[in-house]
Design an enzyme around this catalytic site. Structure first.
Site, short mmCIF file in Angstrom:
data_model
loop_
_atom_site.label_atom_id
_atom_site.label_comp_id
_atom_site.label_asym_id
_atom_site.label_seq_id
_atom_site.Cartn_x
_atom_site.Cartn_y
_atom_site.Cartn_z
N HIS A 84 -14.92 -20.98 -16.55
CA HIS A 84 -15.96 -20.06 -16.07
C HIS A 84 -15.30 -18.85 -15.43
CE1 HIS A 84 -19.31 -18.43 -13.77
NE2 HIS A 84 -20.11 -19.11 -14.58
N GLU A 156 -19.54 -15.03 -21.77
CA GLU A 156 -20.13 -14.47 -20.55
C GLU A 156 -19.41 -13.18 -20.18
OE1 GLU A 156 -19.70 -17.25 -17.31
OE2 GLU A 156 -17.54 -17.34 -17.57
#
Length: 239
Positions: A84, A156
């Site tokens: 992430h 992302e």
């Protein structure tokens, strides 16, 4: 780092009560470590799976505060988010480290949701494709083809996470297509077409349907909007 034990129970209960039945979409939730076991219990015998937000690459040892793959699977968690953007930025996780984490997770038969994406400066300098290409190659391209059965990708754009900014549906599709073609060149069409590529970055109920309508966008990695049951359910319904 959101939701204590009581709040997690309430959120999951609300999601279960509001999710439409018969919707053919896979749903996962990723609570903090301390709430994983209760989430597994609450969601037992439902169609919602549980994922961890992170995992250490070692099997065990003197790594105070860390959580191993064996610890996760022992409480019924068989999915893990790795790479992430916040882990990369705040905890300086490199592609080499993440490749080790991926190997450990796969060794324990976990499914990996692997995050990739560029920062604002990369896009401004027109380096966004190069950055994502390098993250893919350095983090995942050491894997044998059969390992991709347990890999999900999440694109992302870092500049669109928690900022209120969102990549346009066209920008999302452009990058998702690039990712799929990069995988095709390495592993062939079967793996490229079958790998799920999620979009993460300020997805909300009012923009989800348009983003998810793009041919190479297979779903979402939802952040802030997942903290409200009604918003999360609305996004699920948009898939």
């Amino acid at each position: 780092m959101n939701k204590n034990a009581a709040e997690t129970t309430q959120l999951l209960t609300d999601i279960l009560n509001q999710l439409p039945s018969g919707k053919e979409v896979e749903v996962l939730v990723a609570p903090p470590y301390v709430n994983l076991s209760q989430a597994v219990h609450i969601l037992e015998h439902t169609n919602i799976s549980v994922a961890a937000q992170n995992m250490h690459q070692a099997e065990g040892g003197a790594f105070t505060g860390e959580i191993s793959a064996d610890m996760l699977t022992s409480v019924g968690v068989h999915n893990v988010i790795l790479g992430h953007s916040e882990r990369r930025a705040y905890f300086k996780e490199s592609d080499a480290l993440l490749a080790n984490k991926v190997d450990t997770a796969l060794k324990h038969e976990m499914r990996v949701i692997f995050c990739i994406g560029e920062e604002l400066k990369d896009r401004q300098n027109k380096q966004h494709f190069n950055v994502v290409d390098n993250q893919l190659r350095d983090g995942l391209f050491h894997l044998e083809a059969n390992a991709w059965m347990n890999i999900v990708l999440a694109y992302e754009p870092v500049w669109a996470i928690g900022t209120g900014e969102t990549a346009s549906p066209e920008q999302a599709q452009e990058m998702h297509h690039f990712i799929r073609e990069t995988i095709r060149h390495k592993y062939g069409s079967d793996i490229a077409e079958n790998v799920s590529i999620l979009y993460g970055g300020s997805v909300k109920p009012d923009n989800a349907k348009e983003i998810f309508s793009k041919p190479d966008v297979d779903g979402g990695l939802i952040g802030g909007a997942a903290l409200k049951a009604e918003d999360f359910v609305a996004i699920v319904e948009a898939v």
